[in-house]
Design a protein around this motif. Structure first.
Motif: not given
Ligand code: URA
Length: 226
Positions: A61-70
């Motif tokens: 498994f991978i776990y990524l924290v994204l800073n989602k843009p608009k």
């Protein structure tokens, strides 16, 4: 560890797609317990697989924290808009990652991306009451009366929201909710005649958006504990 097909082990160790893995095997670069692997169909314990003499770093498994843009949608594919998965490097796509829950197209901030379905389910389960904190900027300053109304629960179109907490800041508010209805935060402020003009998620359960993470970027993390 249980035995897994060797092409799968390589593709989940950062060696590209299953086809890339097959190419690496064909070149005789892969060994298990000192023996060169000839067939991608062979199975092995991931702990015993070496490429060019170096032990592979297999992850299921991978776990990524994204800073989602608009402007990008929280989906794996979409006919019109770019998706959050389009922001992820090819080397992770072999894991078939998906976003855990949704942020609106115009919402920024913390989105967890993983291929761990059980973890995703736990993070979203209403039974787990996972906290989510959003920073919101509003059209009008929030009065104390409206703050208290929202904190107690407001009707957002036939559903009364559960108690939540709001902190009034200089230019906006932080609101922490424990549920996740469609457009919930926007509707909660609409319910008191206000309007969200900017929304960003800053926490999701045990996760906090790193302040240094630029919009559109992500960071790999360990499995979140929920
Ligand atoms: N609430 C909203 O209204 N929008 C989001 O994207 C997340 C929570």
């Amino acid at each position: 560890m249980e035995k897994i097909r060797i092409d799968k082990i390589l593709s989940k160790s950062g060696y590209g797609s299953r086809n890339d893995a097959k190419g690496i095997i064909k070149k005789g670069r892969v060994s298990v317990e000192g023996k060169t692997v000839r067939s991608a169909n062979d199975k092995a314990d991931p702990e015993k697989v070496f490429v060019d003499g170096i032990k592979v770093n297999y992850k299921e498994f991978i776990y990524l924290v994204l800073n989602k843009p608009k402007g990008v949608v929280s989906a794996t594919d979409d006919n019109v808009h770019r998706t959050v998965i389009d922001l992820i490097d090819e080397k992770y796509l072999t894991y078939e990652p998906f976003p855990v829950g949704r942020l609106d197209i115009d919402t920024e901030g913390l989105l967890l991306i993983t291929n761990d379905g059980q973890l995703g389910h736990n993070m979203l389960s209403p039974k787990k009451h996972v906290d989510k904190t959003y920073y919101a900027e509003l059209l009008n300053p929030l009065s104390i009366e409206d703050k208290e109304k929202i904190e107690k629960g407001v009707d957002i179109g036939g559903y009364v929201t559960q108690p939540c907490s709001i902190e009034i800041l200089e230019n906006g508010v932080n609101i922490t909710i424990h549920e996740g209805k469609f457009h919930q935060v926007k509707k909660m402020f609409e319910a008191v005649g206000n309007k969200v003009v900017y929304l960003k998620r800053i926490t999701f359960g045990p996760l906090t958006l790193p302040e240094s993470l630029p919009l559109g970027e992500y960071t790999e993390i360990e499995k979140p504990q929920v």
